[in-house]
Write an enzyme that holds these catalytic residues in place. Sequence first.
Site, PDB file in Angstrom:
ATOM      1  N   CYS A 100       5.983  18.388  27.421  1.00 40.81           N
ATOM      2  CA  CYS A 100       4.516  18.385  27.419  1.00 40.81           C
ATOM      3  C   CYS A 100       3.970  18.324  28.845  1.00 40.81           C
ATOM      4  CB  CYS A 100       3.995  17.210  26.600  1.00 40.81           C
ATOM      5  SG  CYS A 100       2.193  17.167  26.446  1.00 40.81           S
ATOM      6  N   CYS A 128       3.229  11.428  20.079  1.00 40.22           N
ATOM      7  CA  CYS A 128       1.896  11.599  19.493  1.00 40.22           C
ATOM      8  C   CYS A 128       1.914  12.334  18.160  1.00 40.22           C
ATOM      9  CB  CYS A 128       0.969  12.302  20.476  1.00 40.22           C
ATOM     10  SG  CYS A 128       1.523  13.943  21.004  1.00 40.22           S
TER      11      CYS A 128
END
Length: 358
Positions: free
Chosen positions: A103, A201
Amino acid sequence: MGQSVYLGMSGGVDSSVSALLLQQAGYDVSGVNLRLFHNEDIGEGREKTCCSLADAEDARAVAARLGIPFYVFDFSGVFRETVIADFVSEYEAGRTPNPCVVCNRAVKFGALLQRVRTLHGEYVATGHYARVERDEDTGRWLLKRGADRSKDQSYFLYMLTQEQLSHTLFPLGGLYKTQVRALAEEHGLVNARKRDSQDICFAPDGDYAAFIERTTGRPSPAGDFVDGEGRVLGRHKGFIRYTRGQHKGLGLSVEPPLYVLDKDPETGAIRLGQDGELWTRTLTAKDVNWISVSEPGGPMRVTAKTRYSQREATAVAEPLPGGGLRLTFDEPQRAVTPGQAVVLYDGETVVGGGTIER
């Protein structure tokens, strides 16, 4: 008017205090909340512990209190095509990926920085506990540990390029978490006491296998547990549910205890063995990114971490043809896991890192 910086604001206390510090330092700050997925990406109605609508509203409230512009950038497409796609394919190939590393590379310091540059912004900033400095002797940009060793996040940032580092700010690099919370309290920020998220997440409940099965629309195939000679010891409940070094949850009543040694994506078999078979002094890594040096001319003494939570160990790093790396530790290391990141340090400075192959 100061230099323009776009700050990733998650709604947590770290990015909020980063906004405050950048503003106090004279930067022209804009807050950006990154929308990384939609409900269908994680399962409709599933509770999340980060990146939620409430988190975005906390970020918006802090931006309003500080009087800075606030934007929402929808990067769900690139997130799905890079982070989630890599996560799924790596697990299905028998490896254990680190989605935060991907990410950072693809989204926070990839797509976001690219967007910021098209908007004529000078910098991207985040609330990571790390530091960026310029080596005046070599001209290279350096990535260094955060002052708060208990929160240091340099491990997750080893892939940053010289270009990215030159346009990156980490306002919290010299602070301790206690100082950050005190600043938030002092300035009346709504999230001063908000707890930190410890979760990935898109899988906040920690059930990675269930997430992968929802994403692919198919169950992970069951298969055999086998020993070193290929003898079947029992059946496992799905190839993606196990990782190297795992002992709990195998469902086998045998003595001495057995551990996951490796996984064969071709047959779906998972090989088990004794704890002693998990220890190794050497590893190889691919996709290596060098930071403090362009590339070592030969063997280099470093300390290294093969997992974020571990204390680094002394080793010798040798570059390999094709952008690879061989690392030889002074002492054997346990459960070095393909797919995870290995990060090299020289004192406070990140030398570089790569993805563990074996």
